[in-house]
Design a protein around this motif. Structure first.
Motif, PDB file in Angstrom:
ATOM      1  N   GLU A  32      76.927 -35.015 -27.711  1.00 40.62           N
ATOM      2  CA  GLU A  32      76.988 -35.815 -28.944  1.00 40.62           C
ATOM      3  C   GLU A  32      76.193 -37.108 -28.803  1.00 40.62           C
ATOM      4  O   GLU A  32      75.481 -37.526 -29.743  1.00 40.62           O
ATOM      5  N   TYR A  33      76.281 -37.739 -27.659  1.00 49.45           N
ATOM      6  CA  TYR A  33      75.521 -38.966 -27.419  1.00 49.45           C
ATOM      7  C   TYR A  33      74.021 -38.662 -27.445  1.00 49.45           C
ATOM      8  O   TYR A  33      73.230 -39.377 -28.078  1.00 49.45           O
ATOM      9  N   ARG A  34      73.636 -37.593 -26.787  1.00 47.02           N
ATOM     10  CA  ARG A  34      72.218 -37.204 -26.772  1.00 47.02           C
ATOM     11  C   ARG A  34      71.726 -36.900 -28.186  1.00 47.02           C
ATOM     12  O   ARG A  34      70.622 -37.299 -28.573  1.00 47.02           O
ATOM     13  N   ARG A  35      72.560 -36.242 -28.982  1.00 47.38           N
ATOM     14  CA  ARG A  35      72.172 -35.918 -30.360  1.00 47.38           C
ATOM     15  C   ARG A  35      71.988 -37.185 -31.191  1.00 47.38           C
ATOM     16  O   ARG A  35      71.046 -37.291 -31.983  1.00 47.38           O
ATOM     17  N   GLN A  36      72.870 -38.150 -31.020  1.00 47.89           N
ATOM     18  CA  GLN A  36      72.742 -39.406 -31.758  1.00 47.89           C
ATOM     19  C   GLN A  36      71.411 -40.091 -31.452  1.00 47.89           C
ATOM     20  O   GLN A  36      70.725 -40.577 -32.366  1.00 47.89           O
ATOM     21  N   MET A  37      71.040 -40.139 -30.198  1.00 44.79           N
ATOM     22  CA  MET A  37      69.788 -40.785 -29.835  1.00 44.79           C
ATOM     23  C   MET A  37      68.580 -39.959 -30.271  1.00 44.79           C
ATOM     24  O   MET A  37      67.548 -40.511 -30.658  1.00 44.79           O
ATOM     25  N   GLN A  38      68.694 -38.646 -30.246  1.00 46.29           N
ATOM     26  CA  GLN A  38      67.604 -37.797 -30.723  1.00 46.29           C
ATOM     27  C   GLN A  38      67.372 -38.016 -32.215  1.00 46.29           C
ATOM     28  O   GLN A  38      66.227 -38.034 -32.682  1.00 46.29           O
ATOM     29  N   GLU A  39      68.462 -38.207 -32.956  1.00 44.51           N
ATOM     30  CA  GLU A  39      68.331 -38.499 -34.379  1.00 44.51           C
ATOM     31  C   GLU A  39      67.596 -39.815 -34.597  1.00 44.51           C
ATOM     32  O   GLU A  39      66.738 -39.924 -35.483  1.00 44.51           O
ATOM     33  N   GLN A  40      67.919 -40.829 -33.804  1.00 49.01           N
ATOM     34  CA  GLN A  40      67.211 -42.098 -33.914  1.00 49.01           C
ATOM     35  C   GLN A  40      65.698 -41.878 -33.759  1.00 49.01           C
ATOM     36  O   GLN A  40      64.896 -42.414 -34.519  1.00 49.01           O
ATOM     37  N   GLN A  41      65.341 -41.085 -32.777  1.00 52.26           N
ATOM     38  CA  GLN A  41      63.927 -40.805 -32.528  1.00 52.26           C
ATOM     39  C   GLN A  41      63.320 -40.039 -33.694  1.00 52.26           C
ATOM     40  O   GLN A  41      62.205 -40.354 -34.148  1.00 52.26           O
ATOM     41  N   ASP A  42      64.040 -39.036 -34.193  1.00 51.22           N
ATOM     42  CA  ASP A  42      63.520 -38.226 -35.297  1.00 51.22           C
ATOM     43  C   ASP A  42      63.307 -39.056 -36.556  1.00 51.22           C
ATOM     44  O   ASP A  42      62.385 -38.797 -37.339  1.00 51.22           O
ATOM     45  N   TRP A  43      64.173 -40.052 -36.773  1.00 50.97           N
ATOM     46  CA  TRP A  43      64.067 -40.893 -37.971  1.00 50.97           C
ATOM     47  C   TRP A  43      63.051 -42.013 -37.805  1.00 50.97           C
ATOM     48  O   TRP A  43      62.772 -42.740 -38.761  1.00 50.97           O
ATOM     49  N   GLY A  44      62.511 -42.175 -36.603  1.00 49.93           N
ATOM     50  CA  GLY A  44      61.529 -43.215 -36.367  1.00 49.93           C
ATOM     51  C   GLY A  44      62.121 -44.574 -36.062  1.00 49.93           C
ATOM     52  O   GLY A  44      61.430 -45.599 -36.163  1.00 49.93           O
ATOM     53  N   TYR A  45      63.393 -44.608 -35.663  1.00 49.56           N
ATOM     54  CA  TYR A  45      64.047 -45.876 -35.342  1.00 49.56           C
ATOM     55  C   TYR A  45      63.961 -46.155 -33.843  1.00 49.56           C
ATOM     56  O   TYR A  45      63.857 -45.247 -33.026  1.00 49.56           O
ATOM     57  N   GLY A  46      64.066 -47.455 -33.499  1.00 48.61           N
ATOM     58  CA  GLY A  46      64.025 -47.836 -32.097  1.00 48.61           C
ATOM     59  C   GLY A  46      65.340 -47.547 -31.399  1.00 48.61           C
ATOM     60  O   GLY A  46      66.413 -47.707 -31.985  1.00 48.61           O
ATOM     61  N   TRP A  47      65.265 -47.125 -30.158  1.00 45.44           N
ATOM     62  CA  TRP A  47      66.480 -46.887 -29.381  1.00 45.44           C
ATOM     63  C   TRP A  47      66.141 -46.885 -27.895  1.00 45.44           C
ATOM     64  O   TRP A  47      64.990 -46.704 -27.500  1.00 45.44           O
ATOM     65  N   ALA A  48      67.153 -47.083 -27.093  1.00 43.14           N
ATOM     66  CA  ALA A  48      67.036 -46.935 -25.647  1.00 43.14           C
ATOM     67  C   ALA A  48      68.421 -46.670 -25.083  1.00 43.14           C
ATOM     68  O   ALA A  48      69.427 -47.106 -25.646  1.00 43.14           O
ATOM     69  N   ALA A  49      68.484 -45.947 -23.985  1.00 43.50           N
ATOM     70  CA  ALA A  49      69.733 -45.723 -23.251  1.00 43.50           C
ATOM     71  C   ALA A  49      69.442 -45.964 -21.780  1.00 43.50           C
ATOM     72  O   ALA A  49      68.552 -45.333 -21.202  1.00 43.50           O
ATOM     73  N   LEU A  50      70.181 -46.903 -21.183  1.00 45.30           N
ATOM     74  CA  LEU A  50      69.981 -47.295 -19.798  1.00 45.30           C
ATOM     75  C   LEU A  50      71.247 -47.039 -19.001  1.00 45.30           C
ATOM     76  O   LEU A  50      72.360 -47.111 -19.535  1.00 45.30           O
ATOM     77  N   VAL A  51      71.083 -46.757 -17.726  1.00 49.20           N
ATOM     78  CA  VAL A  51      72.245 -46.626 -16.845  1.00 49.20           C
ATOM     79  C   VAL A  51      72.054 -47.497 -15.611  1.00 49.20           C
ATOM     80  O   VAL A  51      70.934 -47.731 -15.159  1.00 49.20           O
TER      81      VAL A  51
END
Length: 318
Positions: A32-51
């Protein structure tokens, strides 16, 4: 030594578990987390996930993304969480240092982060780094098996007598409702305008609505409910279920302006509780801004119990 790098493909589950531990009222799986970030990318919005890691062990997670429903090109929503056993070891500080640098490199104007007001570390951590709390939200829960609908029979009868009928998305699909997606999008676009929020509302595009709402694997079609009068849609509520929890999460509940204060929202909530019972859900969760007095009053009357408030902290970048 603690290192901070972009999240690797194998680490979505670990990151989601840490986020869920910090925000148990908003559980999510790695998928679900991966899908949320993939949607951000598909919509052209900025995102990042760091660990943050010590060796191969994931100790914390941080990220930013843009909110399609409150979009501003230089404003972001943030996540930042540290595994309980890793707190007090500089993990949060390392994550914030990386996040701060990334946000400044993007020319960020401001960013927001939600944190429970009773968290032993978060309020002080954020305040020391320049965040300021300015809005509060309540997560409220209802124990579904304990709910008694009998006291609300008269209210539901009054609403029905006014011609209000409640239909589920599953029913609407089965009936072959014309222009279904467009009508659902139009209704949500209408009722969400007056919802109190930390940032000004912006139009939710149909593409985002189709992906984030109708396309959410956790959406329950028989718990996405529409209130209708003579073919006109006047209100909605929707429930979702994460793969990380048996509980149901309430999405947007809203009623069009001419029909507010007439029991429609309560009738929708009652129908959602029945759907939750049919799904065997132990709990329904819902969150509301502290200044959303009408919806908080409805939830209080139905027996939802408020938990500790979450505070929206904002930081401005000079």
């Amino acid at each position: 030594m603690i290192t901070v790098t972009p999240l690797a493909a194998r680490e979505w589950d670990a990151a989601a578990a840490i986020l869920t531990g910090a925000n148990p009222h908003e559980p999510l799986t790695g998928a679900e987390y991966r899908r949320q970030m993939q949607e951000q990318q598909d919509w052209g919005y900025g995102w990042a996930a760091l660990v943050a890691r010590a060796g191969a062990e994931v100790l914390g997670v941080a990220g930013y993304h843009q909110n399609p429903g409150s979009f501003h090109p230089r404003r972001y929503a943030l996540d930042l969480a540290v595994a309980p056993g890793a707190q007090g070891r500089g993990v949060g500080a390392a994550l914030w240092t990386a996040l701060d640098a990334s946000l400044r490199a993007r020319g960020t104007e401001s960013a927001r982060l939600l944190a429970r007001e009773d968290h032993p570390v978060a309020p002080g951590f954020l305040t020391r780094r320049g965040f300021r709390g300015d809005r509060r939200y309540f997560m409220s829960t209802l124990r579904v098996p304990d709910f008694d609908p009998a006291p609300y029979a008269a209210l539901e009868a009054r609403v029905r007598a006014r011609g209000v009928r409640i239909r589920s998305l599953a029913d609407l699909r089965a009936a072959g409702t014309p222009e279904l997606t467009g009508r659902l999008h139009a209704l949500m676009s209408d009722v969400r305008q007056d919802v109190p929020r930390a940032e000004p509302a912006t139009p939710l595009s149909r593409a985002v609505f189709e992906d984030a709402v109708l396309g959410d694997p956790g959406l329950l079609p028989d718990a996405y409910l529409i209130a209708e009068v003579d073919g006109t849609w006047i209100g909605q509520t929707a429930c979702f279920r994460s793969g990380a929890s048996p509980d149901l999460l309430t999405g947007l509940t809203g009623v069009t302006r001419p029909w507010r204060g007439q029991g429609v929202a309560t009738a929708l909530k009652l129908a959602a509780i029945r759907a939750a019972r049919a799904h065997g859900a132990p709990v329904i969760r819902t969150d509301n801004a502290s200044d959303n007095a009408p919806m908080l009053a409805i939830n209080d009357r139905l027996g939802f119990v408020r938990g500790p408030a979450s505070v929206s902290y904002v930081i401005h970048f000079g």
